[in-house]
Design an enzyme around this catalytic site. Sequence first.
Site, PDB file in Angstrom:
ATOM      1  N   LYS A 123      34.426  34.667  41.434  1.00 16.97           N
ATOM      2  CA  LYS A 123      35.434  34.359  42.444  1.00 16.97           C
ATOM      3  C   LYS A 123      35.754  32.877  42.389  1.00 16.97           C
ATOM      4  O   LYS A 123      34.976  32.022  42.803  1.00 16.97           O
ATOM      5  CB  LYS A 123      34.929  34.735  43.839  1.00 16.97           C
ATOM      6  CG  LYS A 123      35.972  34.524  44.907  1.00 16.97           C
ATOM      7  CD  LYS A 123      35.546  35.151  46.222  1.00 16.97           C
ATOM      8  CE  LYS A 123      36.636  35.009  47.273  1.00 16.97           C
ATOM      9  NZ  LYS A 123      36.991  33.612  47.550  1.00 16.97           N
ATOM     10  N   GLU A 181      44.625  33.226  40.781  1.00 15.93           N
ATOM     11  CA  GLU A 181      44.176  32.037  41.476  1.00 15.93           C
ATOM     12  C   GLU A 181      44.613  30.799  40.690  1.00 15.93           C
ATOM     13  O   GLU A 181      44.371  30.723  39.480  1.00 15.93           O
ATOM     14  CB  GLU A 181      42.635  32.116  41.547  1.00 15.93           C
ATOM     15  CG  GLU A 181      42.006  31.293  42.618  1.00 15.93           C
ATOM     16  CD  GLU A 181      41.942  31.995  43.983  1.00 15.93           C
ATOM     17  OE1 GLU A 181      42.500  33.111  44.153  1.00 15.93           O
ATOM     18  OE2 GLU A 181      41.347  31.403  44.888  1.00 15.93           O
TER      19      GLU A 181
HETATM   20  O1  D41 Z   1      38.856  34.754  41.946  1.00 14.78           O
HETATM   21  C1  D41 Z   1      39.321  35.019  43.065  1.00 14.78           C
HETATM   22  N1  D41 Z   1      39.413  34.060  43.960  1.00 14.78           N
HETATM   23  C2  D41 Z   1      39.785  36.382  43.405  1.00 14.78           C
HETATM   24  C3  D41 Z   1      40.485  36.574  44.580  1.00 14.78           C
HETATM   25  C4  D41 Z   1      39.552  37.472  42.546  1.00 14.78           C
HETATM   26  N2  D41 Z   1      38.890  37.315  41.372  1.00 14.78           N
HETATM   27  N3  D41 Z   1      39.980  38.701  42.898  1.00 14.78           N
HETATM   28  C5  D41 Z   1      40.667  38.903  44.047  1.00 14.78           C
HETATM   29  N4  D41 Z   1      41.096  40.154  44.328  1.00 14.78           N
HETATM   30  C6  D41 Z   1      41.765  40.389  45.440  1.00 14.78           C
HETATM   31  C7  D41 Z   1      42.236  41.790  45.717  1.00 14.78           C
HETATM   32  C8  D41 Z   1      41.121  42.741  45.547  1.00 14.78           C
HETATM   33  C9  D41 Z   1      42.773  41.894  47.127  1.00 14.78           C
HETATM   34  C10 D41 Z   1      43.317  42.117  44.740  1.00 14.78           C
HETATM   35  C11 D41 Z   1      40.937  37.840  44.938  1.00 14.78           C
HETATM   36  C12 D41 Z   1      41.673  38.146  46.111  1.00 14.78           C
HETATM   37  N5  D41 Z   1      42.071  39.420  46.328  1.00 14.78           N
HETATM   38  C13 D41 Z   1      42.051  37.176  47.127  1.00 14.78           C
HETATM   39  N6  D41 Z   1      42.142  35.873  46.972  1.00 14.78           N
HETATM   40  C14 D41 Z   1      42.523  35.338  48.133  1.00 14.78           C
HETATM   41  C15 D41 Z   1      42.684  36.305  49.037  1.00 14.78           C
HETATM   42  C16 D41 Z   1      42.395  37.489  48.414  1.00 14.78           C
END
Ligand code: D41
Length: 788
Positions: A123, A181
């Site tokens: 993340k 991101e």
């Molecule tokens: O790397 C991230 N910050 C990240 C954010 C990620 N790898 N996957 C994400 N997947 C989602 C969904 C499941 C809703 C498509 C996310 C985020 N959302 C997200 N980032 C900020 C709010 C939501």
Amino acid sequence: MSDIESDTQRILQLRSELREHNHRYYVLDEPTVPDSEYDRLFRELKALEAKWPTLVTSDSPTQRVGSTALATFRQVRHEVSMLSLGNAFDESSMFEFDRRVRGGLDLDSDLLFEDIEYSCEPKLDGLAVSLLYKNGVLVQGATRGDGATGEDVTLNVRTVRSIPLSLHGAGWPSVLEVRGEVFMSKAGFERLNAFQAEGGGKTFANPRNAAAGSLRQLDPRITATRPLDFCSYGIGQVQGSLPDTHVDILEKLQEWGLPISRDLKRAKGIDECLAYYRDIGERRSSLSYEIDGVVFKVNSLPSQRELGFRAREPRWAIAYKFPALEELTELIDVEFQVGRTGAVTPVARLKPVRVAGVIVSNATLHNMDEVERLGLMIGDTVIVRRAGDVIPQIMQIVKDRRPSNARAVQIPESCPVCGSHVERTQLVKRSKGKETVSEGAVYRCVGRLACGAQLKQAIIHFVSRRAMDIDGLGDKTIEQLVDEKLIGSPADLYKLKYEQIIDLEGFADISSKKLITAIENSKTPTLARFIYALGIPDVGEETAKVLARSLASLERVQKALPEVLTYLPDVGLEVAHEIHSFFEDSHNQDVIGALLSPDECGLQLQDQGELSAEFAASTTLGGFLDKLHVPSVGPGAAQKLADKFGSLEGVIKADWLDMRQALPEKQAKAVREFFDNPDNARHALAIEQQLRDFGMHWQSEKKVVEGLPEAGHTWVLTGSLELMSRDVAKDKLESLGAKVAGSVSAKTHCVVAGPGAGSKLAKASELGLKVLDEEAFVAFLAKHNISV
Ligand code: D41
């Protein structure tokens, strides 16, 4: 073919080549051409587009950076909402998540006990954006905002080099919204902050803020200068077809030129997810960007649809967060520690706080400049950060929470250990013939070995494995020896008696005898070890080796003038001054005298001997004159003086007419004025004399080089060498008089090609040049009596 037709073709070709290079550089991180080649192609495309303005398209690589600033960002409604993510902070929440997923899926009875497949991705700590591609062309970029409405940052995302302005390959949906991101690497963040600080601009607290602040600039030209990066993690609206698992979709996006995480993986069942989490957690501090957890998603899209979402969070995804690296706490006090070289450094005493699972109650503050930079006062609420194994750091203060009784941090006037005076270090810089002294960031206790703290640290260093290597003397024993005044300097170690040692805590007959033997056995160190063991400020093992190898006797090291020391590889003027003043100090002289005196400690240094040829021939008269930093005299003018007068004395005594023949009036005058000052002349002569005493002889380059076997030959090194580094190979060739160049031409004499050699080797064969592999090269060197 008409002019416009051939230009159109060339434009299309250039765009596709530039797009490819861009992708290799910013996404794959493996460029195949040097920057200069990229720049050349770019300029060619710019020129052609200037010639045919109607051929410019918005997805041309020349069109990344717009030229007008916006007044505000337009609002954008997301066709498909940008959901948020539920969080987990412990394993039990992860098991709970897995149970909910299974419960929400109408699993066939034979699948009931099978593991669910999840995708795993780090993340990233940046900000979420949505990129809209229509017919493969980027038409809009928007921030997440509240998930339903965001801001139109199209002009800004276009400046992010890893975001393709048009999709590569074919087969993409006619409408494709990519979510991901925007973030900044740790290195990019450091560079940006250094740049901002230098220009008096705003610095950022962390890469996340830097990324957000950079993307939300109304002027895209500013965004374009910021090292932003992008990573795709999902999709929004789509018209067309895509694979039916999350990982397959991301891999498709990658084929189309979009960056995805290098660490994207599938995991079968929650246990594999937890293993992934632990693995990434261990690598967290060594990743080039900041992450705050791992995102797990049900991999199958049909299953995702079946699970749906609750409130604004998908039931099929979760973010398992790492423990926070930063926490708030209070600065209770600042204490001062005294190090080996007497540096008095502030240490923060904090109200204990748990950071990433460890209780933190101290943080380093480095020096008083750091205290000033942070604007730190005792009583402040501060943000502490603990990452990896490094010592906790104070990142920032929370100004709003400063209590009315906050106190300033003050450097003590006297040493907290020995009471000696504490003085601020000075930085000596020499430029344009003037020595300028400025205040350093470090304060030092002047007590030297009379200061218990410094003495203990000095002895700990002196006996350490890479210094005198005296086994059996632990830190605790050294403290005891110092506290009980059994030793007052490293020399006293050699006067310790068995009766004194056996009285120490933890010593018995055998261990005492062993220690006596270890001390006895340390009496014949190499010169390099001995210099290192002395603990001269800023002199580490490498510098100690350079001093020993180049000057080959302690006497010469002791006597060397700072300017002479700067002739040694990697010794700058500041270190040179440290070395010089260390040996000028009478107390240090006494200790060294005692160590080497046959009547006292009886140390005998090994491998003192001949001066190395390396040092003896390390300069030319021109180089020497240049190093005197005569105002307005650079290397060119210095060389002219050397050519004309042939010696320093010649230059000093030169009459005005001769001087004017060598140099233009302004420089001639500067040289005259410089040497009219008797201090300058005396100082220059003293340096020259010492260089001569040390065996240095001016090389009159030409003569020497002409006699060498490879004089006048240009060599090129390419590919990887296994038996030596390229730098070493280059040195060896240069010692034979050869020139070593970076590119192959018809004038190249010979090419040394190791494994992996590419275009240079190809060009060499094309030109029919002589090519040696590494083995043949080593044989060639051997023929000239040069070993590897
Ligand atoms: O790397 C991230 N910050 C990240 C954010 C990620 N790898 N996957 C994400 N997947 C989602 C969904 C499941 C809703 C498509 C996310 C985020 N959302 C997200 N980032 C900020 C709010 C939501």
